[in-house]
Design an enzyme around this catalytic site. Sequence first.
Site, PDB file in Angstrom:
ATOM      1  N   ASP A  39      -7.764  26.444 -41.347  1.00  0.00           N
ATOM      2  CA  ASP A  39      -7.343  26.252 -42.745  1.00  0.00           C
ATOM      3  C   ASP A  39      -5.962  25.640 -42.981  1.00  0.00           C
ATOM      4  OD1 ASP A  39      -9.372  28.091 -42.500  1.00  0.00           O
ATOM      5  OD2 ASP A  39      -8.321  29.699 -43.520  1.00  0.00           O
ATOM      6  N   PHE A  98      -2.652  35.122 -40.576  1.00  0.00           N
ATOM      7  CA  PHE A  98      -3.776  34.432 -41.205  1.00  0.00           C
ATOM      8  C   PHE A  98      -3.305  33.607 -42.402  1.00  0.00           C
ATOM      9  CE2 PHE A  98      -7.934  36.779 -39.824  1.00  0.00           C
ATOM     10  CZ  PHE A  98      -7.616  36.557 -38.498  1.00  0.00           C
ATOM     11  N   ARG A 167      -7.451  39.094 -47.728  1.00  0.00           N
ATOM     12  CA  ARG A 167      -6.663  38.007 -47.107  1.00  0.00           C
ATOM     13  C   ARG A 167      -6.542  36.736 -47.955  1.00  0.00           C
ATOM     14  NH1 ARG A 167     -11.358  38.757 -44.070  1.00  0.00           N
ATOM     15  NH2 ARG A 167     -12.850  37.038 -44.119  1.00  0.00           N
ATOM     16  N   TRP A 304     -16.854  26.622 -39.829  1.00  0.00           N
ATOM     17  CA  TRP A 304     -17.010  27.628 -38.771  1.00  0.00           C
ATOM     18  C   TRP A 304     -18.315  27.472 -38.018  1.00  0.00           C
ATOM     19  CZ3 TRP A 304     -12.999  29.767 -36.991  1.00  0.00           C
ATOM     20  CH2 TRP A 304     -11.912  30.005 -37.811  1.00  0.00           C
TER      21      TRP A 304
END
Length: 498
Positions: A39, A98, A167, A304
């Site tokens: 990302d 993250f 997140r 992914w």
Amino acid sequence: MISEALQKAREFEKQYSPYVPENTRPMFHVTGAIGWINDPNGFSLYKGEVHLFFQYHPYKTVWGPMHWGHVKTRDFIRWERLPVALAPDMPYDKDGCFSGSAIELPDGRQLLMYTGVREEWQEDGSIKPYQTQCLAVGDGVDYEKIDANPVLTAKDLPKGGSEADSRDPKIWKEADGYWAIAGNRPADGSGSILLFHSPDAFHWTYKGRVASNHRQYGMMWECPDYFKLDGKDVLLVSPQEMSPIGLEFHAGNGTVCMIGEADEKKHLIRENVHAIDYGIDFYAPQTLLAPDGRRIMIAWMQNWDTARSHLAKDRLCGQMTLPRELSVRDGRLIQTPVRELSNYYGEKISYKNVPLSTETFLTGIKGRTLDMTVNVRPVDGSQMYHSFKLNLAKDGEHVTTIRYKPDHSIMRVDRSRCGYPFDIVHVREFPVYSRHGCIKLRVILDKQSLELFVNDGEQAASFVMYTPAEADVISFEAEGEVLMDVDKYEITFDEKDE
Ligand code: FRU
């Protein structure tokens, strides 16, 4: 203070990135110096320059404990590499820094807001991640994690909220202080986007939900972004575990744009929902507001479900999309490549009113770093053609094909012969409604990628192509009679641009 883990990552990329073969690096798309990226993070302005951070594992071409890599630019096309910004080096982020975002503070420092991940073995032998929101402040190169970290923890979540799936904070500023949203998994296992407020960007309180999916459009919603655009409120999310819906949404990880009006509590009342990008390789987009008012989006040009399949000899895995200018038209998100790309146009080659039926090659129309627009229309308005086909990155062995069938209103991109030797998804079809068979395709190629913009950005579709650099032939075909115009610019970083 630069921790041992950060120092190690910085030295590693300095020492080994020169070994990344030049022909595997895109020319104007961001990659890591070496290793794996996912990302985009912290896509924002700082002291008049555009900074971009990204999820980064320099040591391998697979995902691992997440660092934040860092680049900056003045024009979205040429990027300067900066040292790794964050490493997982604190008890609360020891298993990964993250995704998150960044903002310039009034005192001139840059604030990074990210998710710290700490994993713990559970009594039943499983591992549970604890995800909290953390801050680091810095000068555009070096960052200190603040002593008060983490600043948002389980105690700040609504009832039923998950501390294992919490997140990807996105921060912004309004007249009444700082706001942030983050993804969270409610008790039913689905997804929701939580809203937080802070008077100073350091002390945060939970303020409610901007949206929940109730198991529609996937489960956990990752990497949210929320902004005003052309009088509408727009929420972008990247859902996991989507079920397909027609040709609009495919199974697995996807991206969703929700357009509507926010109420006084910033809850989004949806008016329209559609895919952000119709390609195979697009995930976790993030936007910034440029000083000239443009809302610009960048995303991970990978997914992914396919990213894990790449060639062992590669020293890089992952790249970003070209930054795209956004607008809202007729309830849809419109995307066009940043206009700065035209500063790097080399020679222009144009053709007008080319009649097409059998496979056609046009002198000068070839290449792998280019911006090409093709306008297609039936020869005779009353006689609809059956299909139009554009073959790219072609040689005797390889080809990636874009095909449009006006009768079916379906665009199909097929990269199964691009040289990607894995049994993963290689074909994507999506609905495109033409006006009497007239369509406009804009294709950006940058060595190992294809970004397609249909009808002035009404739809976009992004694809990675692992095709040898020498495969640079382009050809056109049609079933039925078609007329087309072609404008092609080579993209170059010539002296004149220095
Ligand atoms: C999305 C994501 C984020 C997370 C990051 C980890 O691609 O799963 O939710 O923060 O990647 O690298």
